[in-house]
Design a protein around this motif. Structure first.
Motif, short mmCIF file in Angstrom:
data_model
loop_
_atom_site.label_atom_id
_atom_site.label_comp_id
_atom_site.label_asym_id
_atom_site.label_seq_id
_atom_site.Cartn_x
_atom_site.Cartn_y
_atom_site.Cartn_z
N VAL A 1 0.91 -1.22 -0.21
CA VAL A 1 0.09 -0.15 -0.14
C VAL A 1 0.86 1.05 0.10
O VAL A 1 1.92 1.40 0.72
N SER A 2 0.59 2.25 -0.78
CA SER A 2 1.29 3.43 -0.93
C SER A 2 0.28 4.61 -0.83
O SER A 2 -0.84 4.50 -1.23
N THR A 3 0.64 5.82 -0.76
CA THR A 3 -0.17 7.14 -0.78
C THR A 3 0.15 7.78 -2.16
O THR A 3 1.25 7.71 -2.56
N SER A 4 -0.77 8.58 -2.49
CA SER A 4 -0.61 9.43 -3.81
C SER A 4 -1.33 10.56 -3.59
O SER A 4 -2.38 10.77 -2.77
N THR A 5 -0.75 11.76 -4.47
CA THR A 5 -1.39 12.76 -4.28
C THR A 5 -2.29 13.22 -5.53
O THR A 5 -2.98 14.35 -5.48
N GLY A 6 -2.70 12.31 -6.33
CA GLY A 6 -3.68 12.31 -7.44
C GLY A 6 -2.85 12.46 -8.88
O GLY A 6 -3.59 12.52 -9.84
N SER A 7 -1.65 12.54 -8.99
CA SER A 7 -1.03 12.50 -10.26
C SER A 7 0.37 11.94 -10.12
O SER A 7 1.30 12.33 -10.87
N ASP A 8 0.58 11.20 -9.20
CA ASP A 8 1.86 10.40 -8.93
C ASP A 8 2.26 9.50 -10.12
O ASP A 8 1.14 8.75 -10.77
N ASN A 9 3.47 9.05 -9.95
CA ASN A 9 3.74 7.70 -10.76
C ASN A 9 3.95 6.70 -9.83
O ASN A 9 4.56 6.61 -8.97
N ILE A 10 3.44 5.54 -10.42
CA ILE A 10 3.62 4.34 -9.50
C ILE A 10 4.51 3.29 -10.32
O ILE A 10 4.49 3.02 -11.55
N LEU A 11 5.41 2.86 -9.20
CA LEU A 11 6.48 2.09 -9.78
C LEU A 11 6.15 0.49 -9.08
O LEU A 11 6.21 0.44 -7.91
N GLY B 1 12.62 -9.72 -10.86
CA GLY B 1 13.39 -8.34 -11.46
C GLY B 1 12.76 -7.53 -12.39
O GLY B 1 13.91 -6.81 -13.03
N GLU B 2 11.48 -7.58 -12.84
CA GLU B 2 10.83 -6.62 -13.79
C GLU B 2 10.28 -5.55 -12.85
O GLU B 2 9.94 -5.71 -11.62
N ALA B 3 9.91 -4.55 -13.70
CA ALA B 3 9.18 -3.43 -13.12
C ALA B 3 8.35 -2.79 -14.37
O ALA B 3 8.74 -2.84 -15.36
N SER B 4 7.29 -2.05 -13.62
CA SER B 4 6.47 -1.33 -14.29
C SER B 4 6.29 0.21 -13.93
O SER B 4 5.89 0.17 -12.84
N PHE B 5 6.19 0.94 -14.80
CA PHE B 5 6.28 2.49 -13.96
C PHE B 5 5.26 3.28 -15.00
O PHE B 5 5.25 3.58 -16.23
N TYR B 6 3.93 3.87 -14.30
CA TYR B 6 3.04 4.55 -15.20
C TYR B 6 2.34 5.17 -13.92
O TYR B 6 2.47 5.34 -12.81
N ASN B 7 1.54 6.32 -14.74
CA ASN B 7 1.08 7.51 -13.91
C ASN B 7 -0.46 6.85 -13.22
O ASN B 7 -1.06 6.16 -13.85
N GLU B 8 -0.60 7.36 -11.97
CA GLU B 8 -1.94 6.77 -11.48
C GLU B 8 -3.21 7.34 -11.85
O GLU B 8 -4.41 7.01 -11.61
N ASP B 9 -3.27 8.55 -12.87
CA ASP B 9 -4.43 8.81 -13.44
C ASP B 9 -5.09 7.78 -14.25
O ASP B 9 -6.20 7.92 -14.74
N VAL B 10 -4.62 6.60 -14.59
CA VAL B 10 -5.31 5.60 -15.33
C VAL B 10 -6.03 4.84 -14.51
O VAL B 10 -6.80 4.02 -14.89
N LEU B 11 -6.01 5.06 -13.06
CA LEU B 11 -7.01 4.41 -12.36
C LEU B 11 -7.80 5.31 -11.68
O LEU B 11 -7.79 6.17 -11.03
N THR B 12 -9.19 4.69 -11.95
CA THR B 12 -10.35 5.54 -11.67
C THR B 12 -10.51 5.33 -9.97
O THR B 12 -10.58 3.99 -9.54
N LEU C 1 6.19 1.42 -5.08
CA LEU C 1 6.30 2.73 -4.55
C LEU C 1 5.66 3.72 -5.50
O LEU C 1 5.36 3.44 -6.55
N THR C 2 5.43 5.05 -4.86
CA THR C 2 4.93 6.05 -5.56
C THR C 2 5.87 7.14 -5.72
O THR C 2 6.29 7.47 -4.50
N PHE C 3 5.62 8.17 -6.69
CA PHE C 3 6.88 9.17 -6.98
C PHE C 3 5.99 10.34 -7.23
O PHE C 3 5.15 10.23 -8.13
N LYS C 4 6.32 11.40 -6.78
CA LYS C 4 5.75 12.63 -7.41
C LYS C 4 6.47 12.81 -8.82
O LYS C 4 7.42 12.35 -9.23
#
Length: 299
Positions: free
Chosen positions: A98-108, A114-125, A148-151
């Protein structure tokens, strides 16, 4: 205090209700205050906060790759002696992070292999706590290990720990930002004869000469590990053991100290305006006529 469990539930407990003890005294089980099955249900993440804001989110992801974001205000409860649903899980699945976000963060998202996916949270309703999630990432016989989430434009060192005792550093901006279901990228290749699985990740902010982390291992139990190498690891470098973990032992997880949600955190969330318009109440002008079952017209 809000805590999330592997069964997709959450509990809320005012901090003043926690029994006060001395520094080295043994803590009291949470099951004394809250009714839940402590043998099967484990707390995976906890946060302290002053208020459940309407413009910040909790982002939840499951081991089998389901993800959702829910407004913090949706987690307000009136009773503190029981668990509530935070995310509806499918069979054989569990809440993994579980992570926190501000509304336009990027989710990693970090996958175990050993793989990763990185995209913006705005795709989640935004959806409520009792709902399930949507597909977070293409797994291909894999599973989600951490998140993890990032600004936006945030540049941070991230420490990765594997089950075989490999510690490596990456820069979150070295992972390409893509759409949600694009094929994940490899950030930690492993040898077939020595496969490593990611068990924990951690943001490193204002790091000194060394940091100490506490891990739970399969054979040794609690381990105290000192990390002194903070140089960036090339993404194409294969994982090798560099921590004092014996060959037949495996790290299971790291101890987490929880997170505090800063009340001054700025939100970028702009809720979509709901459709407006007057709803006419036709019942006010509607005339009712009493009918009889003996009327000719109603036979």
């Amino acid at each position: 205090l809000i805590a999330f469990t592997n069964k997709g539930n959450f509990v809320v407990l005012p901090v003043h209700q926690i029994t006060e003890t001395k520094w080295k005294d043994e803590g009291k089980p949470l099951s004394i205050k809250i009714t839940y099955n402590a043998q099967e249900e484990k707390i995976i993440k906890a946060f302290t906060l002053k208020a459940f804001r309407k413009d910040l989110f909790f982002v939840l992801v499951s081991k089998n790759g389901q993800i959702k974001r829910t407004l913090m205000s949706d987690f307000i409860t009136t009773k503190y002696n029981r668990t509530y649903t935070a995310m509806r899980l499918l069979a054989n699945d569990e809440l993994i992070d579980v992570s926190t976000s501000t509304g336009s963060d990027n989710i990693l998202l970090f996958l175990a292999n050993g793989e990763a996916s990185f995209y913006n949270e705005d795709v989640l309703t935004p959806i409520g706590p009792k709902a399930g999630g949507v597909k977070a990432v293409k797994l291909n016989r894999n599973y989600v290990a951490a998140m993890l989430t990032f600004k936006k434009d945030e540049k941070t060192k991230v420490m990765i720990i594997t089950d075989h005792g490999c510690s490596r550093m990456i820069d979150n901006l070295h992972v390409p930002l893509t759409k949600r279901l694009i094929k994940p990228v490899v950030i930690m290749p492993t040898f077939k004869g020595d496969p490593h699985k990611i068990v924990a990740v951690k943001k490193l902010i204002n790091v000194g000469d060394e940091i100490t982390v506490f891990a739970i291992s399969q054979l040794k139990g609690l381990l105290k590990l000192k990390i002194t190498d903070f140089y960036m690891t090339p993404l194409d470098k294969y994982a090798k053991t560099n921590l004092p973990v014996i060959k037949k032992d495996h790290l299971l997880r790291l101890y987490s100290h929880g997170e505090h949600i800063n009340p001054n955190t700025k939100s970028t969330y702009k809720p979509k305006p709901s459709p407006t318009g007057e709803v006419k109440d036709n019942k006010k002008n509607q005339k009712y006529t009493q009918i009889s079952m003996f009327d000719e017209d109603n036979k």
